[in-house]
Scaffold this active site. Structure first.
Site, PDB file in Angstrom:
ATOM      1  N   ASP A  67       4.439   2.302  -2.011  1.00 46.99           N
ATOM      2  CA  ASP A  67       4.447   0.992  -1.364  1.00 46.99           C
ATOM      3  C   ASP A  67       4.612  -0.135  -2.374  1.00 46.99           C
ATOM      4  O   ASP A  67       4.766  -1.299  -1.983  1.00 46.99           O
ATOM      5  CB  ASP A  67       3.172   0.780  -0.544  1.00 46.99           C
ATOM      6  CG  ASP A  67       1.910   0.926  -1.379  1.00 46.99           C
ATOM      7  OD1 ASP A  67       1.661   2.036  -1.866  1.00 46.99           O
ATOM      8  OD2 ASP A  67       1.186  -0.070  -1.552  1.00 46.99           O
ATOM      9  N   ARG A  91      10.155  -2.363   0.578  1.00 45.16           N
ATOM     10  CA  ARG A  91       9.668  -1.319  -0.322  1.00 45.16           C
ATOM     11  C   ARG A  91      10.032   0.071   0.210  1.00 45.16           C
ATOM     12  O   ARG A  91      10.381   0.224   1.387  1.00 45.16           O
ATOM     13  CB  ARG A  91       8.129  -1.410  -0.412  1.00 45.16           C
ATOM     14  CG  ARG A  91       7.636  -2.794  -0.794  1.00 45.16           C
ATOM     15  CD  ARG A  91       6.364  -3.152  -0.011  1.00 45.16           C
ATOM     16  NE  ARG A  91       5.982  -4.554  -0.272  1.00 45.16           N
ATOM     17  CZ  ARG A  91       5.282  -4.936  -1.335  1.00 45.16           C
ATOM     18  NH1 ARG A  91       4.858  -4.039  -2.194  1.00 45.16           N
ATOM     19  NH2 ARG A  91       5.015  -6.208  -1.534  1.00 45.16           N
ATOM     20  N   LYS A 100       0.972 -14.827  -2.097  1.00 49.09           N
ATOM     21  CA  LYS A 100       0.053 -13.707  -2.305  1.00 49.09           C
ATOM     22  C   LYS A 100      -1.355 -14.261  -2.518  1.00 49.09           C
ATOM     23  O   LYS A 100      -1.566 -15.088  -3.399  1.00 49.09           O
ATOM     24  CB  LYS A 100       0.473 -12.877  -3.517  1.00 49.09           C
ATOM     25  CG  LYS A 100      -0.459 -11.699  -3.795  1.00 49.09           C
ATOM     26  CD  LYS A 100       0.029 -10.892  -4.987  1.00 49.09           C
ATOM     27  CE  LYS A 100      -0.909  -9.740  -5.286  1.00 49.09           C
ATOM     28  NZ  LYS A 100      -0.443  -8.927  -6.444  1.00 49.09           N
ATOM     29  N   ASP A 108       4.724  -6.383  -7.519  1.00 49.97           N
ATOM     30  CA  ASP A 108       3.294  -6.093  -7.378  1.00 49.97           C
ATOM     31  C   ASP A 108       2.607  -5.873  -8.713  1.00 49.97           C
ATOM     32  O   ASP A 108       2.177  -4.777  -9.049  1.00 49.97           O
ATOM     33  CB  ASP A 108       3.083  -4.889  -6.450  1.00 49.97           C
ATOM     34  CG  ASP A 108       3.416  -5.225  -5.010  1.00 49.97           C
ATOM     35  OD1 ASP A 108       3.644  -6.407  -4.709  1.00 49.97           O
ATOM     36  OD2 ASP A 108       3.466  -4.306  -4.174  1.00 49.97           O
TER      37      ASP A 108
END
Length: 494
Positions: free
Chosen positions: A261, A188, A118, A271
């Site tokens: 999402d 997701r 990420k 996330d």
């Protein structure tokens, strides 16, 4: 620049690439691309437990070779990196196509774990963004991923953080960082929404079949709802999500950006952007400065999760084939959430079994905590010690309304008298953590890291990996937050 050529990598990290993993779904689901290299990378933090999970040698993890890989400057053997496409609802509004705007999947290990970077650069789904993450948010995600795992809460994991002096512009100019995330899958709700919204029935079917075969095989033989594998998938995801919400609520965790999402099909916490563990117990607390409407307030999380599941149900409806069956598949959510939340709260109170009046006892203490804004983590930890030591004075000190506390304590004492107090105290000390990732602790570690001192990151990681231990000499890390902590603003900008 071709990172494959510049830094060839021999094992230990060998990724399975397309061999049966997400990439086997085909090019409609992703775009192939390499991470964008960063200059002058350096180590910020490493989780030895995740390294062991991936069977990575500690000496190799400390090497420049590993540093280059986990910064996106080199690719492991077998890796064919990709960014996946998905859509979703953001703050309750359909946002259309989204996707991995700054995350790149390196591949899957032979043990079935996906490894993702990420902050590794722009992708076709970056939507005018730079594809980067900053040191600040990367440290927070790294620490919280491991903290949640140690608390027993389903989550993606974080192997490491690397940094670079490369500038990244947010509200101000910051420096770049990359988090290496690990999970069985990063699929997701939004992946399903994407193909349903475009009436791409073949791809929607393939995605659902992939998820069922890989992660929910029991759905093929589930008798309910209506012997429909796709409805059974919806029910299974609903129940996992309900269990996750119960964990969040019990520990006082606020996610901050529960868009569809950002919801895992496996019921994982994923996330970590704007998040917070509650300091004062304020049920309506909003941790995300960008959430001006308070949609993702702490006390709204269970209902928001259900709303998100309804969006997933709509996406799966072409496969389920019957709206009534889809609704039935969602029905168990509230029951599973309530059952699991009550079980979590009983453990927090040291109650190994259930009694009819437990709900009233739990409601009463939560109302009292909310009325006085008592520190959530400190209250539960002090209560744990109080039961173990038979001394409730330190808990009473937390309340201005001593009479209100005394009334509740009388009811609680009658209930706890039905248990073995030593066992109850032990259960509570293993349930109510001494250490959580409070905002000010993360901020202190971030400030030190910006000056090149990463020792607070590693110290905090150690405490959070063992949150129920006392850790003599580290009491300050479990104390009340300083006054300035309330001024920390956490937003979607990272």
């Amino acid at each position: 620049m071709n990172p494959h050529a510049d830094h060839p990598l021999a094992p230990p990290l060998d990724l399975a690439g397309d061999r049966g993993g997400f990439a086997s779904l085909g090019p409609a689901f992703f775009t192939r691309l390499d991470p964008t290299p960063l200059p002058q990378p350096y180590w910020v933090g490493i989780s030895s437990s995740v390294a062991e999970l991936l069977d990575l040698d500690a000496q190799w993890m400390a090497s420049d070779e590993a540093l280059q890989v986990f910064t996106g400057n080199a690719c492991p053997v077998g890796s064919r990196p990709l960014a996946s496409v998905y859509s979703g609802h953001q703050f309750g509004v359909w946002a259309g196509q989204l996707g991995d705007g700054r995350a790149i999947l390196l591949g899957e290990t032979t043990e079935g774990l996906e490894v993702q970077l990420k902050g590794s650069g722009r992708t076709p789904y970056s939507r005018m963004g730079d594809g980067r993450a900053v040191l600040r948010s990367s440290i927070r995600e790294f620490l919280c991923s491991e903290a949640m795992h140690a608390l027993g809460i389903p989550t993606s994991r974080a192997l490491c953080v690397t940094g670079s002096p490369a500038p990244v512009r947010r509200e101000e100019t910051e420096t770049a960082a990359v988090v290496t995330r690990v999970a069985p899958s990063f699929v997701r709700f939004g992946h399903f929404e994407h193909f349903a919204a475009r009436d791409m029935q073949t791809e929607l079917h393939a995605l659902a079949d992939y998820v069922i075969e890989r992660y929910y095989p029991a759905c093929r033989t589930a008798p309910q709802p209506a012997s429909n594998a796709y409805a059974a998938l919806l029910q299974a995801v609903s129940e996992r999500t309900a269990t996750l919400m119960a964990h969040w609520q019990a520990v006082g965790f606020c996610h901050g950006v529960m868009n569809t999402d950002n919801m895992s099909i496996l019921g994982l916490t994923i996330d970590y952007g704007p998040f917070q563990f509650l300091d004062a117990f304020v049920p309506g607390h909003v941790c995300n400065h960008s959430d001006t409407q308070g949609r993702y307030a702490y006390n709204r999380q269970p209902n928001v999760a259900y709303w998100n599941l309804f969006c997933l149900a709509q996406a799966l409806l072409p496969l389920i084939g019957d709206e009534g069956v889809a609704r039935t598949a969602l029905e168990s959510y509230k029951t599973v959430f309530s059952t699991n939340f009550m079980a979590q709260m009983r453990r927090k109170l040291g109650l190994a079994d259930a009694a009819p009046a437990d709900g009233e006892l739990i409601d009463a203490i939560l109302l009292l905590l909310a009325r006085e804004g008592v520190d959530h983590t400190i209250f539960w930890r002090r209560l744990s010690h109080a039961v173990a030591r038979h001394d409730f004075a330190p808990v009473r000190d937390l309340f201005l309304d001593g009479a209100g506390w005394d009334r509740w304590l009388l009811s609680y004492s009658e209930r706890i008298a039905q248990t073995d107090k030593a066992q109850s105290g032990d259960l509570m000390l293993k349930t109510n953590p001494k250490f959580v990732l409070r905002n000010h602790l993360g901020e202190q570690a971030i400030r030190a890291a910006k000056l090149g001192d990463f020792s607070p990151v590693q110290t905090l990681l150690h405490l959070l990996e063992h949150p129920f231990d006392e850790h003599p000499g580290h009491d300050a890390w479990a104390d009340f937050p300083p006054d300035w902590a309330s001024s920390i603003e956490i937003s979607c900008s990272s």
